[in-house]
Write an enzyme that holds these catalytic residues in place. Structure first.
Site, PDB file in Angstrom:
ATOM      1  N   TYR A  50       4.303  -2.387  -0.591  1.00 12.85           N
ATOM      2  CA  TYR A  50       4.848  -3.566  -1.280  1.00 12.85           C
ATOM      3  C   TYR A  50       4.074  -3.906  -2.556  1.00 12.85           C
ATOM      4  O   TYR A  50       4.088  -5.064  -2.979  1.00 12.85           O
ATOM      5  CB  TYR A  50       4.844  -4.761  -0.329  1.00 12.85           C
ATOM      6  CG  TYR A  50       6.040  -4.812   0.607  1.00 12.85           C
ATOM      7  CD1 TYR A  50       7.342  -4.845   0.109  1.00 12.85           C
ATOM      8  CD2 TYR A  50       5.868  -4.884   1.990  1.00 12.85           C
ATOM      9  CE1 TYR A  50       8.445  -4.916   0.959  1.00 12.85           C
ATOM     10  CE2 TYR A  50       6.963  -4.950   2.846  1.00 12.85           C
ATOM     11  CZ  TYR A  50       8.249  -4.976   2.325  1.00 12.85           C
ATOM     12  OH  TYR A  50       9.333  -5.068   3.160  1.00 12.85           O
ATOM     13  N   HIS A 116      14.316  -3.507   5.890  1.00 12.00           N
ATOM     14  CA  HIS A 116      14.044  -3.139   4.500  1.00 12.00           C
ATOM     15  C   HIS A 116      15.001  -2.022   4.097  1.00 12.00           C
ATOM     16  O   HIS A 116      15.339  -1.166   4.920  1.00 12.00           O
ATOM     17  CB  HIS A 116      12.606  -2.624   4.340  1.00 12.00           C
ATOM     18  CG  HIS A 116      12.372  -1.972   3.010  1.00 12.00           C
ATOM     19  ND1 HIS A 116      12.039  -2.693   1.890  1.00 12.00           N
ATOM     20  CD2 HIS A 116      12.482  -0.674   2.605  1.00 12.00           C
ATOM     21  CE1 HIS A 116      11.944  -1.856   0.856  1.00 12.00           C
ATOM     22  NE2 HIS A 116      12.206  -0.633   1.262  1.00 12.00           N
ATOM     23  N   GLU A 127       9.496   5.665  -1.724  1.00 12.75           N
ATOM     24  CA  GLU A 127       9.353   5.097  -0.381  1.00 12.75           C
ATOM     25  C   GLU A 127       9.552   6.142   0.724  1.00 12.75           C
ATOM     26  O   GLU A 127       8.862   6.102   1.743  1.00 12.75           O
ATOM     27  CB  GLU A 127      10.336   3.933  -0.210  1.00 12.75           C
ATOM     28  CG  GLU A 127       9.961   2.745  -1.098  1.00 12.75           C
ATOM     29  CD  GLU A 127      10.939   1.585  -1.025  1.00 12.75           C
ATOM     30  OE1 GLU A 127      11.947   1.674  -0.279  1.00 12.75           O
ATOM     31  OE2 GLU A 127      10.695   0.579  -1.713  1.00 12.75           O
TER      32      GLU A 127
END
Ligand code: ADP
Ligand code: MG
Length: 140
Positions: A50, A116, A127
């Site tokens: 994050y 998410h 990611e």
């Protein structure tokens, strides 16, 4: 276009025992899971994931939440899956999420919002590599 995206079932949803219900929504919508595992994030791993939010007021609370219990991380594959999965997730704030979306059904609040999903091709690439090695991703 066939894409891959990162999905996380967050600690609140794992605790509520609704991981399977969330996965069912994905499968019912023709999305394929090509990688999956459960793990508990360390603060370092959560902060790295994050990092774009590091200057936000909610950052420390978000890291507390994301490290509060196990998560299920998945790579999803399908036609236009980045946008398609974001639509199935619903708005960040579940109060604003459309009926039938994962967040409307299972989120607790704007922080503890069940799932998410990567928001663009570049973030999906970062990611998915953040959590999975090439040999953990399956051909389907
Ligand atoms: P999204 O997950 O919908 O892409 P963001 O990237 O803006 O949303 O934020 C990342 C995560 O940070 C959110 O999913 C949520 O868990 C948390 N978050 C976002 N905004 C807030 C807020 N105003 N207060 C508390 N937590 C927030
Ligand atoms: Mg985001």
């Amino acid at each position: 276009m066939i894409q891959r995206t990162l999905s996380i079932i967050k600690p609140d949803a794992v605790k509520k025992n609704v991981s399977g219900k969330i996965i069912s929504i994905l499968e019912e919508n023709g999305i394929k899971i090509v990688a999956i595992k459960m793990l508990t994030l360390s603060r370092k791993v959560a902060e790295g994931f994050y990092y774009v939010h590091k200057d936000k007021g909610f950052f420390n609370s978000l890291i507390d939440f994301m490290t509060s219990g196990p998560v299920v991380v998945m790579i999803l594959e399908g036609d236009n899956v980045i946008e398609k999965y974001r639509k199935l997730m619903g708005a960040t704030n579940p109060e604003k999420a459309d009926a039938g979306t994962i967040r409307k059904l299972y989120a607790t609040d704007i922080e503890k919002n069940a799932v998410h999903g990567s928001d663009a091709v570049e973030t999906a690439d970062f990611e998915t590599r953040y959590f999975f090695n090439a040999f953990e991703i399956n051909e389907r």
